[in-house]
Design a protein around this motif. Structure first.
Motif, PDB file in Angstrom:
ATOM      1  N   ILE A  11       0.849  -1.198   0.000  1.00 50.84           N
ATOM      2  CA  ILE A  11       0.000   0.000   0.000  1.00 50.84           C
ATOM      3  C   ILE A  11       0.882   1.245   0.000  1.00 50.84           C
ATOM      4  CG2 ILE A  11      -1.890   1.226   1.155  1.00 50.84           C
ATOM      5  CD1 ILE A  11      -2.736  -1.577   0.514  1.00 50.84           C
ATOM      6  N   ALA A  12       0.608   2.161  -0.923  1.00 50.75           N
ATOM      7  CA  ALA A  12       1.313   3.445  -0.947  1.00 50.75           C
ATOM      8  C   ALA A  12       0.469   4.507  -0.268  1.00 50.75           C
ATOM      9  CB  ALA A  12       1.609   3.863  -2.388  1.00 50.75           C
ATOM     10  N   GLU A  16       1.908  12.563   1.200  1.00 51.75           N
ATOM     11  CA  GLU A  16       3.063  12.285   2.050  1.00 51.75           C
ATOM     12  C   GLU A  16       2.750  11.053   2.891  1.00 51.75           C
ATOM     13  OE1 GLU A  16       1.627  15.509   2.464  1.00 51.75           O
ATOM     14  OE2 GLU A  16       2.913  16.444   0.959  1.00 51.75           O
ATOM     15  N   VAL A  17       3.777  10.496   3.490  1.00 52.89           N
ATOM     16  CA  VAL A  17       3.587   9.365   4.395  1.00 52.89           C
ATOM     17  C   VAL A  17       3.217   9.908   5.769  1.00 52.89           C
ATOM     18  CG1 VAL A  17       4.675   7.411   5.540  1.00 52.89           C
ATOM     19  CG2 VAL A  17       5.161   7.874   3.133  1.00 52.89           C
ATOM     20  N   GLN A  31       1.458  -3.395   3.946  1.00 54.52           N
ATOM     21  CA  GLN A  31       2.820  -2.909   4.103  1.00 54.52           C
ATOM     22  C   GLN A  31       2.955  -1.613   3.319  1.00 54.52           C
ATOM     23  OE1 GLN A  31       5.705  -5.443   2.269  1.00 54.52           O
ATOM     24  NE2 GLN A  31       7.489  -4.338   3.069  1.00 54.52           N
ATOM     25  N   VAL A  32       3.510  -0.584   3.924  1.00 55.13           N
ATOM     26  CA  VAL A  32       3.678   0.702   3.252  1.00 55.13           C
ATOM     27  C   VAL A  32       4.892   0.635   2.330  1.00 55.13           C
ATOM     28  CG1 VAL A  32       4.086   3.168   3.558  1.00 55.13           C
ATOM     29  CG2 VAL A  32       2.604   1.941   5.170  1.00 55.13           C
ATOM     30  N   VAL A  33       4.651   0.953   1.047  1.00 50.62           N
ATOM     31  CA  VAL A  33       5.725   0.924   0.047  1.00 50.62           C
ATOM     32  C   VAL A  33       5.633   2.172  -0.816  1.00 50.62           C
ATOM     33  CG1 VAL A  33       5.750  -1.605  -0.023  1.00 50.62           C
ATOM     34  CG2 VAL A  33       4.308  -0.328  -1.639  1.00 50.62           C
ATOM     35  N   ASP A  34       6.614   2.364  -1.672  1.00 50.00           N
ATOM     36  CA  ASP A  34       6.569   3.455  -2.637  1.00 50.00           C
ATOM     37  C   ASP A  34       5.476   3.188  -3.668  1.00 50.00           C
ATOM     38  OD1 ASP A  34       8.679   4.728  -1.401  1.00 50.00           O
ATOM     39  OD2 ASP A  34      10.199   3.832  -2.725  1.00 50.00           O
ATOM     40  N   LEU A  35       4.989   4.258  -4.274  1.00 46.58           N
ATOM     41  CA  LEU A  35       3.888   4.149  -5.227  1.00 46.58           C
ATOM     42  C   LEU A  35       4.238   3.200  -6.377  1.00 46.58           C
ATOM     43  CD1 LEU A  35       1.098   5.038  -6.239  1.00 46.58           C
ATOM     44  CD2 LEU A  35       2.197   7.032  -7.291  1.00 46.58           C
ATOM     45  N   ALA A  36       5.461   3.250  -6.853  1.00 43.75           N
ATOM     46  CA  ALA A  36       5.851   2.431  -8.007  1.00 43.75           C
ATOM     47  C   ALA A  36       5.715   0.940  -7.745  1.00 43.75           C
ATOM     48  CB  ALA A  36       7.285   2.761  -8.405  1.00 43.75           C
ATOM     49  N   PRO A  56       0.801   3.606 -11.545  1.00 44.11           N
ATOM     50  CA  PRO A  56       1.383   2.349 -12.006  1.00 44.11           C
ATOM     51  C   PRO A  56       0.289   1.335 -12.362  1.00 44.11           C
ATOM     52  CG  PRO A  56       2.440   3.088  -9.981  1.00 44.11           C
ATOM     53  CD  PRO A  56       1.248   3.970 -10.188  1.00 44.11           C
ATOM     54  N   GLU A  57       0.557   0.463 -13.308  1.00 43.36           N
ATOM     55  CA  GLU A  57      -0.421  -0.547 -13.699  1.00 43.36           C
ATOM     56  C   GLU A  57      -0.737  -1.507 -12.558  1.00 43.36           C
ATOM     57  OE1 GLU A  57       0.745  -2.555 -17.215  1.00 43.36           O
ATOM     58  OE2 GLU A  57       0.737  -0.739 -18.468  1.00 43.36           O
ATOM     59  N   SER A  58       0.150  -1.563 -11.574  1.00 46.01           N
ATOM     60  CA  SER A  58      -0.072  -2.479 -10.448  1.00 46.01           C
ATOM     61  C   SER A  58      -1.170  -1.995  -9.499  1.00 46.01           C
ATOM     62  CB  SER A  58       1.231  -2.653  -9.664  1.00 46.01           C
ATOM     63  OG  SER A  58       1.706  -1.387  -9.196  1.00 46.01           O
TER      64      SER A  58
END
Length: 313
Positions: A11-12, A16-17, A31-36, A56-58
């Motif tokens: 999850i992005a 901001e975070v 889990q917090v991740v980058d948008l990509a 992103p396509e994801s």
């Protein structure tokens, strides 16, 4: 929607975070991740102009921060990504907004604005003005999260509730449910009206001169939805002519309500500056909402407050 791998769902957060939202994502099983690298995006900003032009396509799901999403449609953000699952914050702030709506209605019925303005003892005059919600018929137009949260408050003081919704499906605690296409029939049957419907092209001036004319001289109209659902000019005329008892508005059209506007000085108008959902409670409520939707996304369950791109909310 359940992830096919054993790793936590990615999850992005944006723009901001935020630590509170990050904790909510983890509590929900994400889990917090980058948008990509993300499968979903929780967007805590209210300005559509800051939303990423491309995703992103994801990305399969986007959670928005606001309960009302008309400005996201107006900006073309949701329509730009029609294949994504979108959710709003509808329902996240229902309890506090419902509390505010109930306060406005009860204050109006009990003539509190005039009591507060009084500078002399006017008991006999107020005997004729003070009413009660016990036995009163109250219509909630837009019986979604806010309306459902308000119903127990109304029934606790003995009011009879008529809920108006699109589907006509039963609403817990309501004495009657009316479909939205028959909403005009309701005004002639109730004592008071609470507006909590979404803002769409179809709901603009949902409460106008024809509807106000069906209410009585002790009826109060409460709006905690969006300003354009109520025709401001028609309300001012109805108040001046004592056609209705009063209005309680947490939202106005225009908004902000300009200095010098008649609604500021009419004795039977209560105006609050769109503060039914104050920042002091908003952050925690949204984090709880995010945590629950992340949990549902991870588990493959239906998400709360799903946006219908066709309906516009």
């Amino acid at each position: 929607m359940t992830s096919s791998h054993a790793q936590p769902t990615r999850i992005a957060l944006g723009p901001e975070v935020d630590d509170l939202l990050a904790d909510a994502v983890v509590r929900g099983g994400g889990q917090v991740v980058d948008l990509a690298d993300a499968e979903a995006l929780v967007w805590a900003g209210d300005d559509p102009a800051r939303f990423p032009a491309e995703l992103p396509e994801s990305i399969r799901w986007v959670q928005l921060h606001s309960a009302g999403v008309e400005h996201w449609f107006d900006a073309g953000v949701i329509r730009r990504h029609p294949d994504l699952l979108w959710t709003s914050a509808a329902g996240a702030f229902s309890a506090t907004v419902a509390e505010h709506a109930f306060t406005l209605l009860l204050a109006g019925v009990r003539a509190l604005p005039e009591h507060l303005a009084a500078t002399t003892w006017r008991q006999r005059e107020f005997f004729a003005k003070v009413g009660t919600l016990r036995g009163a018929r109250v219509a909630i137009i837009g019986a979604g999260g806010i309306g459902r949260a308000m119903i127990p408050m109304l029934t606790a003081v003995g009011a009879v509730v008529i809920a108006v919704n699109r589907s006509g499906r039963p609403v817990p605690g309501a004495d009657e449910v009316v479909t939205a296409d028959r909403v005009d029939e309701v005004f002639g049957r109730v004592d008071h009206v609470v507006v909590a419907a979404p803002a769409t092209a179809d709901t603009r001036h949902l409460v106008g001169a024809p509807q106000l004319a069906k209410l009585g001289p002790r009826s109060w109209v409460i709006n905690v939805a969006r300003g354009p659902l109520v025709d401001t000019d028609a309300v001012v005329d109805a108040l001046r002519d004592k056609q209705i008892g009063g209005v309680g508005l947490d939202v106005t059209d225009p908004e902000p309500l300009p200095d010098g506007h008649p609604l500021w000085t009419l004795p039977n108008a209560i105006v609050t500056p769109h503060d039914s959902n104050p920042p002091s409670v908003r952050a925690g409520a949204f984090a709880d909402h995010v945590g629950e939707n992340v949990r549902r996304f991870v588990a493959g369950e239906d998400l709360v407050a799903r946006i219908d791109p066709e309906a516009g909310y």
